[in-house]
Each structure stands twice: as structure tokens, then as C-alpha cells.
Design a protein around this motif. Structure first.
Motif, PDB file in Angstrom:
ATOM      1  N   LYS A 192       0.857  -1.193   0.000  1.00 39.70           N
ATOM      2  CA  LYS A 192       0.000   0.000   0.000  1.00 39.70           C
ATOM      3  C   LYS A 192       0.885   1.232   0.000  1.00 39.70           C
ATOM      4  O   LYS A 192       1.787   1.365   0.824  1.00 39.70           O
ATOM      5  CB  LYS A 192      -0.879  -0.052   1.246  1.00 39.70           C
ATOM      6  CG  LYS A 192      -1.549   1.232   1.675  1.00 39.70           C
ATOM      7  CD  LYS A 192      -2.620   0.920   2.713  1.00 39.70           C
ATOM      8  CE  LYS A 192      -2.658   1.918   3.845  1.00 39.70           C
ATOM      9  NZ  LYS A 192      -3.641   1.542   4.882  1.00 39.70           N
ATOM     10  N   ASP A 228     -11.930   3.742   5.074  1.00 38.79           N
ATOM     11  CA  ASP A 228     -11.239   3.574   6.358  1.00 38.79           C
ATOM     12  C   ASP A 228     -11.881   4.568   7.334  1.00 38.79           C
ATOM     13  O   ASP A 228     -12.841   4.225   8.056  1.00 38.79           O
ATOM     14  CB  ASP A 228      -9.729   3.826   6.129  1.00 38.79           C
ATOM     15  CG  ASP A 228      -8.894   3.890   7.393  1.00 38.79           C
ATOM     16  OD1 ASP A 228      -9.447   3.813   8.499  1.00 38.79           O
ATOM     17  OD2 ASP A 228      -7.651   4.035   7.308  1.00 38.79           O
ATOM     18  N   GLU A 229     -11.420   5.816   7.315  1.00 40.52           N
ATOM     19  CA  GLU A 229     -11.854   6.836   8.272  1.00 40.52           C
ATOM     20  C   GLU A 229     -13.374   6.968   8.420  1.00 40.52           C
ATOM     21  O   GLU A 229     -13.865   7.295   9.510  1.00 40.52           O
ATOM     22  CB  GLU A 229     -11.284   8.211   7.865  1.00 40.52           C
ATOM     23  CG  GLU A 229      -9.816   8.453   8.222  1.00 40.52           C
ATOM     24  CD  GLU A 229      -8.845   8.011   7.128  1.00 40.52           C
ATOM     25  OE1 GLU A 229      -9.167   7.082   6.356  1.00 40.52           O
ATOM     26  OE2 GLU A 229      -7.743   8.595   7.056  1.00 40.52           O
ATOM     27  N   LYS A 272       1.060   5.392   0.248  1.00 33.10           N
ATOM     28  CA  LYS A 272       0.327   6.591   0.627  1.00 33.10           C
ATOM     29  C   LYS A 272       0.430   7.578  -0.532  1.00 33.10           C
ATOM     30  O   LYS A 272       1.497   7.699  -1.163  1.00 33.10           O
ATOM     31  CB  LYS A 272       0.922   7.204   1.895  1.00 33.10           C
ATOM     32  CG  LYS A 272       0.749   6.329   3.133  1.00 33.10           C
ATOM     33  CD  LYS A 272      -0.704   6.311   3.611  1.00 33.10           C
ATOM     34  CE  LYS A 272      -0.829   5.526   4.903  1.00 33.10           C
ATOM     35  NZ  LYS A 272      -2.202   5.556   5.446  1.00 33.10           N
ATOM     36  N   GLU A 310      -7.926   3.679  -1.038  1.00 34.49           N
ATOM     37  CA  GLU A 310      -8.466   3.795   0.307  1.00 34.49           C
ATOM     38  C   GLU A 310      -8.729   5.258   0.651  1.00 34.49           C
ATOM     39  O   GLU A 310      -7.867   6.115   0.441  1.00 34.49           O
ATOM     40  CB  GLU A 310      -7.439   3.177   1.276  1.00 34.49           C
ATOM     41  CG  GLU A 310      -7.910   3.007   2.706  1.00 34.49           C
ATOM     42  CD  GLU A 310      -6.830   2.346   3.583  1.00 34.49           C
ATOM     43  OE1 GLU A 310      -5.965   1.622   3.037  1.00 34.49           O
ATOM     44  OE2 GLU A 310      -6.848   2.568   4.794  1.00 34.49           O
ATOM     45  N   ASN A 340     -12.082  -1.571   5.110  1.00 33.02           N
ATOM     46  CA  ASN A 340     -10.928  -1.624   6.003  1.00 33.02           C
ATOM     47  C   ASN A 340     -11.490  -1.591   7.409  1.00 33.02           C
ATOM     48  O   ASN A 340     -12.233  -0.673   7.768  1.00 33.02           O
ATOM     49  CB  ASN A 340     -10.019  -0.410   5.734  1.00 33.02           C
ATOM     50  CG  ASN A 340      -8.939  -0.207   6.803  1.00 33.02           C
ATOM     51  OD1 ASN A 340      -9.133  -0.516   7.982  1.00 33.02           O
ATOM     52  ND2 ASN A 340      -7.812   0.352   6.411  1.00 33.02           N
ATOM     53  N   ASP A 399      -3.526   4.716  -0.559  1.00 35.31           N
ATOM     54  CA  ASP A 399      -4.331   5.262   0.539  1.00 35.31           C
ATOM     55  C   ASP A 399      -4.123   6.772   0.569  1.00 35.31           C
ATOM     56  O   ASP A 399      -2.990   7.243   0.714  1.00 35.31           O
ATOM     57  CB  ASP A 399      -3.889   4.628   1.872  1.00 35.31           C
ATOM     58  CG  ASP A 399      -4.746   5.059   3.056  1.00 35.31           C
ATOM     59  OD1 ASP A 399      -5.682   5.864   2.877  1.00 35.31           O
ATOM     60  OD2 ASP A 399      -4.474   4.579   4.182  1.00 35.31           O
ATOM     61  N   LYS A 446     -10.645  -1.406  11.411  1.00 34.38           N
ATOM     62  CA  LYS A 446      -9.692  -1.203  12.499  1.00 34.38           C
ATOM     63  C   LYS A 446     -10.485  -1.359  13.789  1.00 34.38           C
ATOM     64  O   LYS A 446     -11.503  -0.676  13.971  1.00 34.38           O
ATOM     65  CB  LYS A 446      -9.062   0.193  12.424  1.00 34.38           C
ATOM     66  CG  LYS A 446      -8.144   0.372  11.216  1.00 34.38           C
ATOM     67  CD  LYS A 446      -7.571   1.774  11.123  1.00 34.38           C
ATOM     68  CE  LYS A 446      -6.681   1.898   9.880  1.00 34.38           C
ATOM     69  NZ  LYS A 446      -6.249   3.293   9.643  1.00 34.38           N
ATOM     70  N   ASN A 472      -5.887   8.933   2.671  1.00 34.91           N
ATOM     71  CA  ASN A 472      -6.246   9.535   3.964  1.00 34.91           C
ATOM     72  C   ASN A 472      -6.987  10.869   3.803  1.00 34.91           C
ATOM     73  O   ASN A 472      -6.581  11.898   4.359  1.00 34.91           O
ATOM     74  CB  ASN A 472      -5.011   9.717   4.859  1.00 34.91           C
ATOM     75  CG  ASN A 472      -4.475   8.407   5.399  1.00 34.91           C
ATOM     76  OD1 ASN A 472      -3.434   7.927   4.965  1.00 34.91           O
ATOM     77  ND2 ASN A 472      -5.203   7.776   6.309  1.00 34.91           N
TER      78      ASN A 472
HETATM   79 MG    MG Z   1      -6.137   4.282   5.763  1.00 36.01          MG
END
Ligand code: MG
Ligand code: OSB
Length: 382
Positions: free
Chosen positions: A167, A244-245, A169, A219, A266, A194, A268, A196
Motif C-alpha cells: 500500500k 477507512d476513516e 500513501k 483507500e 478496512n 491510501d 480497524k 487519507n
Molecule cells: Mg487508511
């Protein structure tokens, strides 16, 4: 399973400060010094269960921080826990339900209680949650790099180590060219990116240019709290979106899937508030054929051990971000530390999280410690 109450005599909250081997840079910032809390729940037979907080020092990834985690655990969740005993960790979701958000705080305490529960019942955490795998496949997350050469070198190193996917960024100005050169150098690897939350819907045409690089997914391209614009973006790009977030609960996952805001999830444990919620999300994804993988938050060994346990569930069908301890840390607080062989982590066989605590390193990293007795009290929370 028994109907016996989970006996908790006291809880120790330790604040740790640890320096990572290298800075980890994402679109929201760079970090090398991590602070976190380790939650130790201890029963009357002096058995311990362990949990780890995953929030950052600053609220750049989500609203939570190291110190909001402490505040909520110590001043809200532990008093709620003290109100009456529980028989099973799944009951904590209900007990903590009046606390809005603060999922990372909930998950750290809940995770410690899951570990203790498994140990009290002489089983592994994997058995306690219904995991089936003996080994899990893992990938690696590579932070933003100073140069393309450095990035290509790192990708090569991880591929040689056997990691199952890489992955990268990305951020505006640091995306298409980077992906293009990695893809050119490694035409066949499982590759993903990703962002973010670094883009907006206005970047849709730009992001569509990633389609030609055969990425497994992109992502969290858009805002941390969005599932609406992601739906429109997904309709305009071929690369599958993974959120994700934006996902904090099973409810969020259901809505994102219903709106076609993502094709991949994803998970977490900290972001969704614990193992019990994680199991529900897992079950939903498995029943509905939605690909799922376990993300990472630069965890030390206890957090890593929880990630490994949850990934043992059958529905985690894509390699996660749980890399070897040595990828980030000179020393870990568990023994043995997490190692990766040919992109696989073997699930440990010991009870609970399955790893021993390395008390020497734990002590070395601890900068503050507080012991909280668990006798029932009448202190009110109003
Ligand atoms: Mg992420
Ligand atoms: O977005 O997945 C992310 C690290 C900190 C905060 C957010 C993220 C990450 C990572 C690293 O990508 C994952 C890991 O190796 O722990």
C-alpha cells in the motif's frame, strides 16, 4: 462458554512513549514519536488481560487523541464497568452504548477484557471470537517518501520479504507519477493506494487516471466523515474504493455498501469500538460477499496481537496492514515479537492474545502509571 462473571480486581493504565525507527508520513502529517496507553485488567487470581489505545497524539486521523482516550477510559468507561459485573465481553457494547463516539477508548478497555476473558476460560482469543485460520496473509503500508528512488527501494525490500501486497500513501501532487513508476517497476504485485482523505470530488477526473494501473483499491480518497461523495466518485472511477476513516460501526458499513460508496472495507478494531463490533461487521461482510481486511494504526505488540486475532476470522479475505514488529520498532512490548514469513503471520497458540508481555520493555517505555481499584462504588456519573 460459562455464565460466570468476569472477575476484575483492578486496572492499571500505563502511558507509554516510544520512538519509531523511521518517521511515518501520510497526507495528514508525519510522526515518529508515539504515545499511547496500555490497559491491563487484573483478576483476583492475578491473571492479566491487555489492551492498547491507537489514537494519535493529535486529532489528525480522527477526533480522538491519546489524552481523550485516557480521559474516557478512566473517568467514563471504568466507572460504567464498575456499576455491575459482566459475564461476557459482548455485554460491553450495551454497557458503553450511552457514550457517544470515543471508539478507540472503548476498544482498548474492551480488548483487554476480551484477553482476560479468554485466559480465564483457558482458551486463545482466536477461539473466544471464533477464528478459524492458523496463518494470516499480510501486506505492508509505506508512508510518503522523500524520493521515488527511496520508495522503489522500499517496495523491492518488502516484496523480497514476501509481503502479499503493498500500500502506497498518496496525496495531491504526489500520486499518479509515483504509482506509475512503482507499477512499471513491479507490473504484477498486488498494489493499492491510501489518500487519507486528501482529495475532493473535484478531483474525480484526476483520480480516474489511476484506473490504468490495475490497483486493488484506493483507500479513503475523500473526506474522513463522508459517504455521499464517495458514492459519486465510485460511479466515476473503476478502481474499487475502500473506506477507512468513514466507517465507525456496522451501521456505517451497511449504509456505505447500500449507497455504493465503497466495495471493500478496512476494519480497524479501535475505529469501530472493539472486537464485538468488529465481529458483527465481519459477519455482515462475509454474508454479503464484501471484501474485508484489517487496517493498522502503527501499533505496538499488544495492538498487533489483537489485529492478528481478529484477522483469523474467515471473512478477512484480503491481506491486512499488520506487518512485523521490526518494521516499526527496535523492541516490542510482547515476546516473541510479531514476525512475518513469506507474507504470513502464524497465529500464536498461547491463551488470550497468545503473546507474553515483555515486562522489561514495557517498563522502559512507561512514563506514567495509575492503578485503579475495581470495588463497586456508588459514585454517580451524572
Ligand atoms: Mg487508511
Ligand atoms: O490510514 O491506514 C491508515 C497509520 C496511521 C494512521 C492511519 C493509517 C496508518 C497506516 C499504517 O496506513 C498502517 C500500519 O502499518 O499500522
Amino acid at each position: 462458554m460459562t455464565n460466570q462473571k468476569i472477575d476484575i480486581e483492578k486496572i492499571i493504565l500505563r502511558k507509554l512513549k516510544v520512538r519509531m525507527k523511521n518517521p511515518f508520513k501520510t497526507s495528514f502529517g508525519s510522526q515518529q514519536d508515539r504515545q499511547l496507553y496500555i490497559v491491563e485488567v487484573i483478576d483476583s487470581k492475578q491473571r492479566s488481560g491487555w489492551g492498547e489505545t491507537v489514537a494519535g497524539t493529535f486529532p489528525w486521523y480522527s477526533e480522538e487523541t491519546v489524552e481523550t482516550n485516557r480521559h474516557i477510559i478512566e473517568e467514563v468507561l471504568i466507572p460504567l464497568l464498575r456499576q455491575a459485573p459482566i459475564s461476557h465481553p459482548d455485554e460491553l457494547m450495551e454497557r458503553f452504548s450511552k457514550v457517544k463516539g470515543n471508539n478507540m477508548a472503548k476498544a482498548a478497555l474492551e480488548g483487554a477484557i476480551w484477553d482476560l476473558y479468554a485466559r480465564q476460560n483457558h482458551m486463545t482469543l482466536v477461539e473466544a471470537i471464533g477464528g478459524t485460520k492458523e496463518k494470516i496473509e499480510v501486506g505492508v503500508s509505506i508512508g510518503l517518501q522523500e524520493s521515488e528512488e527511496k520508495l522503489l527501494e522500499l517496495v523491492g525490500t518488502y516484496i523480497k520479504l514476501g509481503y502479499k501486497r503493498v500500500k502506497l500513501k498518496i496525496e495531491p501532487g504526489n500520486d499518479l507519477e509515483v504509482v506509475k513508476s512503482v507499477r512499471k517497476a513491479y507490473p504484477d504485485i498486488n498494489l493499492m493506494v491510501d489518500a487519507n482523505s486528501a482529495y475532493t470530488l473535484e478531483d474525480a477526473e484526476h483520480l480516474a487516471k489511476l484506473d490504468e494501473f490495475n490497483l486493488m483499491m484506493i483507500e479513503q480518497p475523500l473526506a474522513h466523515n463522508d459517504i455521499i461523495d464517495h458514492s459519486e466518485l465510485q460511479a466515476r472511477i473503476k478502481t474499487p474504493i475502500c473506506l477507512d476513516e468513514s466507517l465507525h460501526s456496522l451501521e456505517d458499513v451497511k449504509k456505505a455498501i447500500k449507497l455504493k460508496s465503497c466495495k471493500i472495507v478496512n476494519l480497524k478494531i479501535g475505529r469501530v469500538g472493539g472486537i464485538s463490533e468488529s465481529k458483527k461487521i465481519h459477519d455482515y461482510c462475509l454474508e454479503n460477499g464484501i471484501s474485508l481486511w484489517c487496517g493498522g494504526m502503527l501499533e505496538l505488540g499488544i495492538g498487533r496481537a489483537h489485529n492478528i486475532a481478529i484477522t483469523s476470522l474467515a471473512g478477512f479475505d484480503l491481506p491486512g496492514d499488520t506487518s512485523a514488529s521490526s518494521n516499526y520498532w527496535d523492541e516490542d512490548i510482547i515476546s516473541p515479537e510479531v514476525t512475518v514469513e513469506n507474507g504470513l503471520i502464524s497465529i500464536p497458540s498461547g491463551h488470550g492474545i497468545g503473546y507474553d508481555i515483555n515486562h522489561e520493555t514495557l517498563r522502559k517505555f512507561t512514563i506514567d502509571e495509575k492503578i485503579i481499584e475495581m470495588q463497586p462504588s456508588n459514585a454517580s456519573l451524572s
